[in-house]
Design a protein around this motif. Sequence first.
Motif, mmCIF file in Angstrom:
data_model
loop_
_atom_site.group_PDB
_atom_site.id
_atom_site.type_symbol
_atom_site.label_atom_id
_atom_site.label_comp_id
_atom_site.label_asym_id
_atom_site.label_seq_id
_atom_site.Cartn_x
_atom_site.Cartn_y
_atom_site.Cartn_z
ATOM 1 N N ASN A 8 0.848 -1.183 0.000
ATOM 2 C CA ASN A 8 0.000 0.000 0.000
ATOM 3 C C ASN A 8 0.889 1.241 0.000
ATOM 4 O OD1 ASN A 8 -2.476 -1.371 0.074
ATOM 5 N ND2 ASN A 8 -2.184 -1.781 2.256
ATOM 6 N N VAL A 9 1.281 1.655 -1.171
ATOM 7 C CA VAL A 9 2.092 2.858 -1.305
ATOM 8 C C VAL A 9 1.338 3.825 -2.205
ATOM 9 C CG1 VAL A 9 4.358 1.889 -0.839
ATOM 10 C CG2 VAL A 9 3.399 1.659 -3.118
ATOM 11 N N ASN A 10 1.400 5.115 -1.857
ATOM 12 C CA ASN A 10 0.612 6.088 -2.604
ATOM 13 C C ASN A 10 1.296 6.487 -3.908
ATOM 14 O OD1 ASN A 10 2.594 8.044 -2.006
ATOM 15 N ND2 ASN A 10 1.556 8.631 -0.095
ATOM 16 N N LYS A 11 0.594 7.329 -4.659
ATOM 17 C CA LYS A 11 1.082 7.733 -5.991
ATOM 18 C C LYS A 11 2.463 8.384 -5.916
ATOM 19 C CE LYS A 11 0.107 11.330 -9.424
ATOM 20 N NZ LYS A 11 1.046 10.869 -10.411
ATOM 21 N N LYS A 12 2.655 9.318 -4.999
ATOM 22 C CA LYS A 12 3.943 10.016 -4.913
ATOM 23 C C LYS A 12 5.081 9.043 -4.621
ATOM 24 C CE LYS A 12 2.213 14.558 -3.451
ATOM 25 N NZ LYS A 12 2.246 15.592 -2.384
ATOM 26 N N THR A 13 4.824 8.130 -3.694
ATOM 27 C CA THR A 13 5.864 7.168 -3.333
ATOM 28 C C THR A 13 6.173 6.237 -4.507
ATOM 29 O OG1 THR A 13 5.184 7.282 -1.024
ATOM 30 C CG2 THR A 13 6.508 5.387 -1.670
ATOM 31 N N CYS A 14 5.131 5.847 -5.222
ATOM 32 C CA CYS A 14 5.349 4.999 -6.410
ATOM 33 C C CYS A 14 6.165 5.734 -7.466
ATOM 34 C CB CYS A 14 4.007 4.575 -6.987
ATOM 35 S SG CYS A 14 3.168 3.290 -6.055
ATOM 36 N N ASP A 15 5.873 7.020 -7.674
ATOM 37 C CA ASP A 15 6.626 7.788 -8.661
ATOM 38 C C ASP A 15 8.098 7.909 -8.267
ATOM 39 O OD1 ASP A 15 4.388 8.152 -10.220
ATOM 40 O OD2 ASP A 15 3.893 10.113 -9.387
ATOM 41 N N LEU A 18 9.778 4.502 -8.943
ATOM 42 C CA LEU A 18 10.068 4.306 -10.373
ATOM 43 C C LEU A 18 11.259 5.142 -10.819
ATOM 44 C CD1 LEU A 18 6.715 4.008 -12.384
ATOM 45 C CD2 LEU A 18 8.546 2.346 -12.163
ATOM 46 N N HIS A 19 11.345 6.343 -10.311
ATOM 47 C CA HIS A 19 12.491 7.187 -10.673
ATOM 48 C C HIS A 19 13.805 6.531 -10.229
ATOM 49 C CE1 HIS A 19 14.689 10.934 -11.497
ATOM 50 N NE2 HIS A 19 15.391 10.636 -10.411
ATOM 51 N N ILE A 20 13.810 5.993 -9.006
ATOM 52 C CA ILE A 20 15.013 5.325 -8.508
ATOM 53 C C ILE A 20 15.317 4.087 -9.348
ATOM 54 C CG2 ILE A 20 16.005 4.109 -6.531
ATOM 55 C CD1 ILE A 20 14.289 5.933 -4.731
ATOM 56 N N LYS A 47 11.466 7.595 2.869
ATOM 57 C CA LYS A 47 11.305 6.982 4.193
ATOM 58 C C LYS A 47 10.241 5.885 4.139
ATOM 59 C CE LYS A 47 10.288 8.110 9.031
ATOM 60 N NZ LYS A 47 9.953 9.201 9.991
ATOM 61 N N GLU A 48 9.162 6.154 3.438
ATOM 62 C CA GLU A 48 8.078 5.170 3.330
ATOM 63 C C GLU A 48 8.542 3.931 2.573
ATOM 64 O OE1 GLU A 48 3.498 4.831 1.581
ATOM 65 O OE2 GLU A 48 4.476 6.789 1.710
ATOM 66 N N LEU A 49 9.355 4.130 1.542
ATOM 67 C CA LEU A 49 9.887 2.985 0.797
ATOM 68 C C LEU A 49 10.736 2.094 1.704
ATOM 69 C CD1 LEU A 49 10.909 4.717 -2.574
ATOM 70 C CD2 LEU A 49 9.017 3.115 -2.224
ATOM 71 N N ARG A 50 11.500 2.704 2.575
ATOM 72 C CA ARG A 50 12.321 1.920 3.497
ATOM 73 C C ARG A 50 11.452 1.166 4.492
ATOM 74 N NH1 ARG A 50 16.459 6.876 3.886
ATOM 75 N NH2 ARG A 50 17.987 6.189 2.322
ATOM 76 N N LYS A 185 4.689 4.054 -21.074
ATOM 77 C CA LYS A 185 5.984 3.778 -20.445
ATOM 78 C C LYS A 185 6.209 2.280 -20.346
ATOM 79 C CE LYS A 185 6.998 6.073 -16.755
ATOM 80 N NZ LYS A 185 6.891 6.633 -15.384
ATOM 81 N N LYS A 186 7.455 1.928 -20.249
ATOM 82 C CA LYS A 186 7.800 0.513 -20.089
ATOM 83 C C LYS A 186 7.420 0.019 -18.704
ATOM 84 C CE LYS A 186 11.564 -2.760 -20.902
ATOM 85 N NZ LYS A 186 12.966 -2.923 -21.357
ATOM 86 N N TYR A 187 7.455 0.927 -17.734
ATOM 87 C CA TYR A 187 7.159 0.538 -16.349
ATOM 88 C C TYR A 187 6.063 1.441 -15.778
ATOM 89 C CZ TYR A 187 11.714 -1.681 -16.946
ATOM 90 O OH TYR A 187 12.753 -2.421 -17.425
ATOM 91 N N GLU A 188 5.112 0.825 -15.085
ATOM 92 C CA GLU A 188 4.060 1.545 -14.363
ATOM 93 C C GLU A 188 3.896 0.867 -13.010
ATOM 94 O OE1 GLU A 188 2.516 4.204 -15.424
ATOM 95 O OE2 GLU A 188 2.407 4.183 -17.615
ATOM 96 N N LEU A 189 3.383 1.631 -12.037
ATOM 97 C CA LEU A 189 3.222 1.046 -10.709
ATOM 98 C C LEU A 189 1.806 1.145 -10.144
ATOM 99 C CD1 LEU A 189 6.424 1.782 -8.584
ATOM 100 C CD2 LEU A 189 5.217 -0.384 -8.817
ATOM 101 N N TYR A 190 0.927 1.869 -10.842
ATOM 102 C CA TYR A 190 -0.439 2.032 -10.327
ATOM 103 C C TYR A 190 -1.365 2.385 -11.493
ATOM 104 C CZ TYR A 190 1.262 6.855 -10.448
ATOM 105 O OH TYR A 190 1.833 8.040 -10.846
ATOM 106 N N SER A 191 -2.631 2.202 -11.264
ATOM 107 C CA SER A 191 -3.637 2.548 -12.272
ATOM 108 C C SER A 191 -3.878 4.055 -12.261
ATOM 109 C CB SER A 191 -4.947 1.817 -11.983
ATOM 110 O OG SER A 191 -4.767 0.415 -12.025
ATOM 111 N N TRP A 192 -4.095 4.618 -13.435
ATOM 112 C CA TRP A 192 -4.324 6.059 -13.524
ATOM 113 C C TRP A 192 -5.236 6.404 -14.704
ATOM 114 C CZ3 TRP A 192 -2.665 7.298 -18.310
ATOM 115 C CH2 TRP A 192 -1.551 6.668 -18.845
ATOM 116 N N TYR A 193 -5.735 7.624 -14.677
ATOM 117 C CA TYR A 193 -6.526 8.179 -15.786
ATOM 118 C C TYR A 193 -5.919 9.525 -16.132
ATOM 119 C CZ TYR A 193 -10.459 9.791 -18.590
ATOM 120 O OH TYR A 193 -11.233 10.249 -19.627
ATOM 121 N N MET A 194 -5.703 9.784 -17.419
ATOM 122 C CA MET A 194 -4.992 10.990 -17.838
ATOM 123 C C MET A 194 -5.914 12.208 -17.871
ATOM 124 S SD MET A 194 -2.581 11.521 -21.193
ATOM 125 C CE MET A 194 -1.407 10.287 -20.669
ATOM 126 N N ILE A 195 -5.457 13.248 -17.191
ATOM 127 C CA ILE A 195 -6.207 14.497 -17.076
ATOM 128 C C ILE A 195 -5.317 15.644 -17.533
ATOM 129 C CG2 ILE A 195 -7.304 16.112 -15.467
ATOM 130 C CD1 ILE A 195 -8.972 13.690 -15.672
#
Length: 589
Positions: A8-15, A18-20, A47-50, A185-195
């Motif tokens: 259970n990680v939020n959008k910001k943490t997932c982004d 992926l950057h890392i 911190k949340e990732l750790r 993208k080659k990699y995604e971590l969560y479902s999204w809708y483009m706005i």
Amino acid sequence: MKRKVVHNVNKKTCDVLLHIFENGLINQRNISKKTQYSLGSVNKSIKELRVNGLLKEDDNLSDNACELIYQRSPKSAVILAAGLGLRMIPVNHDIPKALIRVRGEVLIERLIRQLREVGITNIYIVVGYMKEQFEYLIDEYNVQLIVNQNYAFRNNLASLSLVTNLINNTYIVPCDFYCKENPFKKYELYSWYMIGNDTTDDYAVHVSRNFEIRKLENGVGNKMIGIAYICSDIQDKFIRKLNILSTDSKYYHSYWEEVLFEQKTMMVVAKVVDSKKYIEINTYEQLIDFDQNSDNLDNDAIQMIEDSFHIGKNEIKNIEVLKKGMTNRSFYFTIDHKKYIMRIPGEGTSHLINRFQEFEVYEKIKNFSICDEIVSIDPKTGYKITSFIENARTCDSNNLNDLKICMRKLRTFHSLNIQVNHDFNLFEKIDFYQSLWESKNSIYKDYPQVKQNVFSLKLFIDTCEKTRCLTHIDAVPDNFLIYGNDEVRLIDWEYAGMQDPHVDIAMFCIYALYDKTQIDQLIDIYFENDCDKETRIKIYAYISICGLLWSNWCEYKRDLGIEFGEYSIRQYRYAKEYYKIVQKELGEN
């Protein structure tokens, strides 16, 4: 079997994760710049990732992190390309909007190439309108076509429901966007809708600070671009709801996005992008604004407008689709702030209508203030431009005053006794429409007997006293336009020819789906309460004959994938029931 990793990680943490993963090093300032998140938010996410065991103490990603990315990254794409694209008229008259060429590229081919650039090769395209034109994509791009047979009557939620078994880490893509940069993208971590990041009163959603997408009751909202990604975080829930809504008639005309909403909030987060990089090509004006040199702007319909008004393409404004009729597709447009209507013949029309005969009819009636004002008509293509009648409405078949003024207009037209060089033979047309059926057999089991009964009425018709003059044939309520001080114009003269003018009364009745009481009332209105019994029975016979005529016409249209529901069944019922009524009336004489 690989272990399923759920975190259970939020959008910001997932982004940030992926950057890392993609860049290999942790540099909080670079991450902040790339993701547009504050430095504090980035530090919180690390911190949340750790804490979740996704980032090790040495700042390397854990095996669980790599497994999570693998589980949620894209495997396939669905492109929705089945619709009629009515807003694209007249550009899409001979080509589906997905195959329109924009800035040198076919829209759907550009999307396919962008998907393949990131390794997506399992691409499914849901087609319907002009589906055969997509066939070449199978060979060129190894895509799979899924056919939506109901494309003309349902919206794209129905299209998406055809591929529920294929949704598995899947991009959902509308076919009518030109993406300046690759949205996939080659990699995604969560479902999204483009706005889109701009706001407009054309859309009814709002993106919150936490990237929630909420429905708006009113006010200015964010632009819905329509590209989405559905992965394992919501996949099962999404598919269950899609299956439920797709079988509910209440959602037959809904966009697929309805599946995403749980009450007033989407089950996915927003992927906010620069709207200027995602260009919707959904109307003629959007196409000409983005690419005035597109090959698809050079079609016969647009050229006819240019030639008729001696203007350039960019002077054609405010194109708006008129509701689709039974025979044609039409649209409004304006030139110098004056409004016009252009008619484009519909599917199979060339088999049904002789456009040179129609041209002759308009030449005969143009000076009698009977029809709408013709600007231009091409007997070769059937294209027609007429002036728009402001504040006009169609005849209300249940309004007594409307019936009186429309029948008065019809009676006046008939009294002109206009003559043309072609007729409309009811019995020959019945045989002709039957000859167009693919199966050569009616969908009605008792058709041979019903046809025999109807044709037996010819003997009675031939013995009746009658005149022959130009008859509208399609004098139905929708073709009477009422405006001003009860002025009336009769439009759509495609079927007009020499015939007993009383056929027009029968046609009005069966299109309005009148019962016998209403039919007798209309006869009395037309004849001003002075219709003799033989003429009344003759009109009953025409109702039976015309009912079979239009039933056969509906069966031909059905072969083309166009259904008319209750209308087609009722026409067949008129054929059967009014044959019996005529027999009863004649038996009493």
